[in-house]
Design a protein around this motif. Structure first.
Motif, short mmCIF file in Angstrom:
data_model
loop_
_atom_site.label_atom_id
_atom_site.label_comp_id
_atom_site.label_asym_id
_atom_site.label_seq_id
_atom_site.Cartn_x
_atom_site.Cartn_y
_atom_site.Cartn_z
N HIS A 147 9.24 8.46 -0.34
CA HIS A 147 8.29 7.40 -0.10
C HIS A 147 6.86 8.07 -0.15
N VAL A 148 6.05 7.20 -0.51
CA VAL A 148 4.32 7.81 -0.90
C VAL A 148 3.62 6.87 -0.45
N HIS A 149 2.94 6.98 0.81
CA HIS A 149 2.10 6.14 1.28
C HIS A 149 0.84 6.30 0.80
N PRO A 176 0.97 12.75 -1.10
CA PRO A 176 2.07 13.53 -0.74
C PRO A 176 3.38 12.59 -0.58
N SER A 177 4.65 13.19 -0.84
CA SER A 177 5.92 12.29 -1.07
C SER A 177 6.68 12.77 0.23
N ARG A 178 7.27 11.73 0.94
CA ARG A 178 8.26 12.17 1.80
C ARG A 178 9.57 11.73 1.82
N PRO A 179 10.67 12.64 2.38
CA PRO A 179 11.95 11.89 2.15
C PRO A 179 12.04 10.50 2.84
N CYS A 217 0.93 -1.23 0.03
CA CYS A 217 0.15 0.02 0.08
C CYS A 217 0.80 1.16 0.18
N ALA A 218 1.77 1.18 -0.58
CA ALA A 218 2.72 2.36 -0.71
C ALA A 218 3.87 2.16 -2.18
#
Length: 138
Positions: free
Chosen positions: A80-82, A95-98, A57-58
């Motif tokens: 990383h994209v949840h 939203p994308s996170r480092p 799921c990501a």
């Protein structure tokens, strides 16, 4: 004598070509890992410039090549994209996170962890050339 030298050279070259190719663990240090790596809940595709990863799921990206150190360890920055349950909307951008992808390679096997903010995902065990077993979130 010249003919004997040529025959010996040809025999040596033929023998050298018949030697087995080195295993993945024997590759030169400093070589980037490539190809598909799969396992339970993860599908990893690596290239000379980075990679893409998909979980149940990501998803995410590795923004540099995975080049293991002498002990097999590596650390690569990425994103990383949840995901979420249900279908994705047309044009939806999550939203994308480092992220920091880190792990250890031993031949054709890899242990992988992903650090996103204060969370750690994994460990995941993947194998080069293996199919991923993903269970997409509903």
């Amino acid at each position: 004598m010249h003919r004997l030298a040529v025959l010996l050279l040809c025999a040596w070259l033929a023998a050298a070509c018949a030697l087995p190719r080195p295993a993945a663990a024997d590759r030169a240090l400093g070589s980037a890992l490539e190809g598909r790596w799969g396992g339970a809940h993860v599908d990893l595709q690596l290239s000379q410039s980075g990679g893409r990863i998909e979980y149940d799921c990501a998803e995410g990206t590795l923004d540099a090549a995975v080049v293991p150190a002498a002990d097999g360890s590596f650390r690569v920055p990425g994103r990383h994209v949840h995901g979420h349950g249900g279908p994705a909307r047309i044009g939806e951008r999550l939203p994308s996170r480092p992220a920091l992808y880190e792990g250890r390679v031993d031949g054709d096997r890899m242990q992988l962890r992903i650090r996103v903010d204060a969370d750690t995902l994994g460990p995941y065990s993947v194998q080069r050339g293996a199919a991923a077993q993903l269970f997409k979130c509903l």
